[in-house]
Scaffold this active site. Structure first.
Site, mmCIF file in Angstrom:
data_model
loop_
_atom_site.group_PDB
_atom_site.id
_atom_site.type_symbol
_atom_site.label_atom_id
_atom_site.label_comp_id
_atom_site.label_asym_id
_atom_site.label_seq_id
_atom_site.Cartn_x
_atom_site.Cartn_y
_atom_site.Cartn_z
ATOM 1 N N HIS A 1 20.136 1.859 16.313
ATOM 2 C CA HIS A 1 18.681 2.023 16.496
ATOM 3 C C HIS A 1 18.239 3.460 16.221
ATOM 4 O O HIS A 1 17.262 3.919 16.808
ATOM 5 C CB HIS A 1 18.229 1.703 17.926
ATOM 6 N N SER B 1 11.835 24.457 -3.898
ATOM 7 C CA SER B 1 10.407 24.231 -3.861
ATOM 8 C C SER B 1 9.737 25.333 -4.665
ATOM 9 O O SER B 1 10.284 26.412 -4.862
ATOM 10 C CB SER B 1 9.919 24.282 -2.420
ATOM 11 N N ASN C 1 15.504 20.560 -1.592
ATOM 12 C CA ASN C 1 15.077 19.160 -1.530
ATOM 13 C C ASN C 1 16.131 18.237 -2.139
ATOM 14 O O ASN C 1 16.658 18.528 -3.206
ATOM 15 C CB ASN C 1 13.772 18.985 -2.290
ATOM 16 N N TYR D 1 15.673 -24.533 -24.451
ATOM 17 C CA TYR D 1 15.244 -23.203 -24.855
ATOM 18 C C TYR D 1 13.735 -22.979 -24.798
ATOM 19 O O TYR D 1 12.954 -23.820 -25.234
ATOM 20 C CB TYR D 1 15.724 -22.928 -26.297
ATOM 21 N N GLN E 1 13.597 -14.277 -24.276
ATOM 22 C CA GLN E 1 13.766 -13.000 -24.970
ATOM 23 C C GLN E 1 13.598 -11.818 -24.015
ATOM 24 O O GLN E 1 14.273 -10.802 -24.154
ATOM 25 C CB GLN E 1 12.718 -12.924 -26.088
#
Lengths: 449, 449, 449, 449
Positions: free
Chosen positions: A156, A278, A286, A318, A323
């Site tokens: 949790h 940054s 980051n 078919y 495609q």
């Protein structure tokens, strides 16, 4: 501004041509080598049943082999006029020999493309399995190295019980092995020769489909020509969902790493190679690569859903819609391989911060252990639990000393040996398959003489 | 009017209780027998490692067996206060013997529910495989009976080439066998004992997880307690996508039947039992059952997507969200079994209209055959094609006489024997598995003494 | 063969660079003109609050206008090193003037890209609305022309009641108008200026966000910088689902046309320009364009689901994952416009076969009318129904003569005038909006002096 | 064990009956009041066009009103034999008066159910809008109360810039207002009277559809009877995606709260009422309600996708598949209302820990501010940035003093007044609509005399 996008005032025939061609000229480069292989098996079989002379077969196989070598290094191209790899291939063959005109005898575009896609899928399945196994092995190595580095175990999203980096990494190894084991179901789906199904109802020739199955390394024949067509969409969806299941695990791993590398948790450090700075804060790193990986994994789920939609909800046989199955599934397989490769590199370079992690495994997290210790001295468990609880509240819980979760998978026995055995078994099986298919290819190209 | 729906002015605690309980009291009745079986294995193992006395184990297994018999006939119930089957079961056991208080030693809700769901899933997998095989066998029988009843073969929803009801039905047989073969991948995923994973990090006891694996009929242990939790969502999604793949084939079959039974096509007649009349037109028979089947098959795809969403996009280990995986997957399995059973009955009672179908197989549809006949006399295929084309346009194409598509899968050799062999193999494997698990259960309940 | 795809043995930094850049250099060409427009508004505002001199603003707007003209004709390019349009733009500006270095003051990549995407979305919304309206108008014209050409009306794919080509086409007109009306909800979502939200928390400058809203033609300011970021994914999903709703209607129309043009139904003929021949049967015309359209419409649904997945299930504020929202939504909008344009051309050229359709409207289909006629003479409806039913079964039902469904929408009054009024209203509203935004752009570029 | 689930050995007719009835007897209780309202309007109109006498109309409206009152308090029931609310209603009416036999004149099940569902949807749309607005208003109040309580602002899950609880809560207010504004698009879709479309092609009577539109409070008539049927699935999907968009925001809020309430972040405390304890650790509070909310929000997305699938990919006009649209959309609306209500209560009781949050807003987070301060003294921004960066690295960055982000939405001006104005506008509009519909209902029931 809007009309810059769409009002290209194209003449109708050009618009329709562009629409029907779609991305095939680009996408089909991926399946062209497989179309060539399928064509070689077809030609060899045509000789066997007397449609081609031995000389024609030799010419065709020779040309196909040369083209295959070029296709393998992306040296062929498909023009928009040719529309797809099948036309391009027939043009190349016809240009090279008179026999080229006969290669289409006894087949149709419909079984030709299905064969090419299936051969591609077989390779892609092995390729992604290989990468999956590779990452699993790396996780296992990581687990061995950090077997006794503590890490708080969460349930949790709350600190729950003592765990370790080894236990954590072992989980991913096992989860990824499972994908390799699950791949057997897919293998069963696609290990069937579709060649000879023609447009969907067979062809008035005594094709030897068992023979092409053998030449292409398929264990059995995809018997029903109608089901060959019905399998389009069904196979792509099944493959796509398997890839998205791998993606699910990769995403979970990425989530863990992003959470554990926050300033607030601080249990791991994402290697610099996988972060960006940054434009405003020099201290900030980051985890872009992991965020993008999460995005790509979600895209995998979405694209699998797209395959589901395109390839279902139709009558049998078919339809041209099929495609559009090619691009998503080829894109998914390639993307999955890239994600697995990048994640493998992230993990190899991962820094962990064992002290920070261990510090967070406070005495409270040993409460379960303490309760069990008490229970093992004869106190009923529910009572032991209450006693321990009061000690936790009172701040009087001491570290219980040595870990006793000695069962398989517990902190005292992570079971890494068992997982290593499974890794070995999966690796052996994959190698055998690759070996067998390599021999199949050698045999096929031996028909050049 | 709006507020009649939601403004129930519930006290907060009641609202929260209802929300967290959800549909568990109802849904859990499905997994309760499996929770009982898992508990029996746990109890027997606890004796083996010295946590329970032999007497306690006997008491527990005896009570569990009795409860199991009741659960199997839906004779147990779960109150909303109990919330789920685990609490209900513990209450029943505790009420029956002092030993009941000890059943929870060495396990947690988290591995308990995973074990129950996995045992259920194993049964459900075998159950749906059985139904799938059954329908496939029925299609095979149908194919044999109508081997030489002509039917136009369609591509792009346009009449294309001669086909037959036998070829059409054989396609569905093969497609459904494939699902049975693909089930192996799923089996590999779930044939692993999760019991002993506890909350997700093991438990400080020397549990014998190999032993519970044996008692429950699992081939191996799901080693990592973390991956036991991570498998939630992963397994459900994989199972769900397999079910939706079966649904895709069922939907395709339903589409075919709805199209072929239109007044305009008229090749089959949907048995009256599966149609409804209109409130306004007595001549009208609506194929409601097939339309609803189509809707349910689409729902299967949607619910599989839902499982994908609920069970992914999370960090590792347990999250409460997993509670919501139970209802969709149980619903899907039950629904799939119903759809397969109904479709089996539709096919068994299906009327075909062989004359109408044969009449539609006009001479033009034999054009391919004619071209091949010409080509077999030495004319290059592309030239034979052009000649035939002109004869078609001029209306001069004659029926070419005997069908020559004698290759495997063609009209001259539908390959039904091969498919029958596969059916036999799949059936044998399933029977062996069922037999083995029956023996496992007998062995388990033998610990009542 | 597998490793030809993925084992590119790329150096790590190159692999990571390729992965993080993704398709941005190509995709961003679509939003580059909008990034330029956003930048112009930003520059003008920076002068207003004293950050730029009037000279700097003039230089910047002049350069931006020139670049915008180039971007509009796709004359700019973005290198893989630049990664995206924002870096490319800043490089171009800096290269042209010293003032270029100041353009990034008071903003961040995060609000910059959101602004560009939103401006693009506003244009795309108007563009697709325009195409939708166009097709709706064409359907309306078609309906007028075929107001009294009978067509069997189907329910459950069974002939039900008399209908007409006019009633059929009018339905699509109304369905498509609805999409235009529903677009208002989307417009409300995106008609808010995100510029000034910076990275997600504002910026320590007294930006005049009302002023940039006015310059960019937004009715209001997207106030919360955090919600500006939270809107990523939310807006794309909403736009995507609207596009997929249009696709749903297009697919339905394609289905109708494919069914009605089968040899078996034969009510319409797909114009040759939109069909392809078979490689084997000269009489065969396959409706490839419509099949591909169906496939693309399904792809739209799938891609909308993908957008849902990428852009949700995250905490608030910016995540790098949002980068992957651009390609799917831009692709969807372009694809939708193409589909609408092609369908418009199909309908304009559509051949109907009024005789074949009328012949299929047999006397039985007038049963409802007959029952109502009877009922209107005082017989209770349920009784009139039974009497009519018996006449149908006995083959004694006669054509009831003139159609009496004179209510709005019935065969006697298709309500095409009402629909035409709605078309007019929608068209007027769209024109006004386009006009207003054109003036906004003129005003913006007037700051070149 | 498997066969306990599905081999119910049902007789065929019983199996088919159960399958076709599905969950309608239960689900239809939700739409029964709306079916009654639609029937009342129909009866009143039938009198107007001379089909019913005034006495018959009075009888019918009187009975309908009584039934409506019962249906509103769930006092009616539908038997499995009756299958759905329409049959049940007709039975009740017929039983009460002779006029009951005439209620079905001039309509069909197809427009009847569409009308009932649409009326329900209109109410549900207003109901969910109301709950959404309510939560938005609560977020706004929360924002006002905590306008100056600092909170670290995150991007990429990394501390980025100073933010505040007020800024954070304001974001959710604005995001939720957007949903209310977006609801206009939906309103436009459904504000059209479908009654009179009959089976899909109108009915041979001079129905006054404008009049029933007025009686039911619709602004316009859904003109095309075919589009009335085509709208099924289209409307449900659009409504579903709107609900899932609200769910997306709720999930985001739940994620934020779960993250901020971890031991590691510690910025908020989930009220005890919404957490559960662990069975093993007394110090542990698990945020179960928020986890379940996250799961439910994901389920909303999945169910919306299911609606997409069931209701698309079909030819025009009625198909029985549409029956399965009712349960998911009704379930989604009810679930959304519950989620909004629970979240409102969570937020009202939420504890924040302002000190912990403020402490985490370290001097480094003020780097942007510092750079801007420097830049405002004339230093070019890129240079100011570098200087500040070095001060951050050297640990020499001081708190810049007062916040200067005074622009709209920045920390110095959260723009809560503007948001409050929007709240007011949305509330007013909703109230007017509710008021108008209340009057419509009063007018409708006035026909009891």
């Amino acid at each position: 501004m809007a009309d810059r996008l769409w009002d290209k005032a194209l003449p109708l025939d050009e618009m329709v041509h562009q629409f029907t061609v779609g991305d095939d000229p680009e996408i089909d480069l991926e399946i062209m080598p497989y179309d060539i292989v399928g064509s070689a098996a077809h030609a060899i079989m045509l000789e066997k049943i007397g449609v081609l002379t031995s000389l024609e077969r030799i010419e065709l196989v020779r040309d196909l082999r040369e083209l295959w070598e070029q296709a393998e290094v992306w040296a062929l191209s498909i023009s928009r006029e040719q529309e797809d790899c099948h036309t391009a291939l027939e043009a190349l063959l016809t240009q090279r020999s008179e026999a080229g005109k006969k290669i289409h005898t006894g087949r149709s575009r419909n079984d030709q493309v299905t064969t090419a896609v299936r051969l591609w899928m077989r390779d892609a399945l092995m390729g992604v399995t290989d990468k999956t196994l590779e990452l699993a092995e790396i996780m296992l190595t990581f687990a061995r190295e950090h077997e006794s580095d503590f890490l708080p175990g969460y349930t949790h999203w709350r600190q729950a019980m003592p765990s370790s980096f080894g236990q954590w990494a072992g989980a991913y190894a096992e989860g990824l092995f499972e994908e390799c084991e699950a791949a057997e179901g897919l293998w069963n789906r696609i290990d069937k020769n579709p060649l000879g199904g023609a447009a969907g109802f067979g062809v008035p020739l005594a094709l030897d489909r068992d023979y092409t199955a053998e030449l292409l390394g398929f264990t059995q024949v995809h018997v029903s020509p109608i089901d060959v067509q019905n399998s389009r969409g069904r196979h792509e969806a099944a493959f796509g969902h398997w890839l998205s299941s791998i993606g699910r695990t990769l995403e979970q791993l990425a989530w863990d790493l992003m959470l554990y590398s926050t300033e607030e948790f601080g249990y791991v450090r994402i290697p610099d190679e996988f972060t960006t700075g940054s434009s405003i804060m020099p201290q900030k790193r980051n985890p872009d690569v992991l965020e993008l990986m999460r995005g790509r994994c979600r895209e995998l789920r979405g694209t699998a859903a797209t395959l589901d939609m395109i390839g279902s909800g139709l009558t049998s046989s078919y339809h041209r819609d099929y495609q559009f199955l090619k691009k998503p599934i080829i894109g998914m397989a390639n993307q999955s391989a890239i994600l697995l490769a990048i994640m493998a590199r992230v993990v190899v370079k991962l820094d962990i911060r064992p002290d920070a992690a261990r510090d967070r495994v406070s005495n409270d997290l040993w409460a379960t252990q303490a309760a069990y210790d008490l229970a093992s001295s004869g106190v009923p468990f529910r009572e032991a639990y209450r006693t321990t609880a009061q000690r936790v509240i009172g701040g009087a819980l001491e570290h219980p000393g040595e870990q006793q979760a000695t069962h398989l998978g517990g902190l005292g026995d992570l079971g890494l040996e068992r997982l290593a055995e499974r890794a070995q078994a999966a690796r052996t099986k994959l190698n055998e398959r690759e070996q067998k298919l390599k021999m199949t290819m050698d045999h096929l190209w031996s028909f050049v003489n």
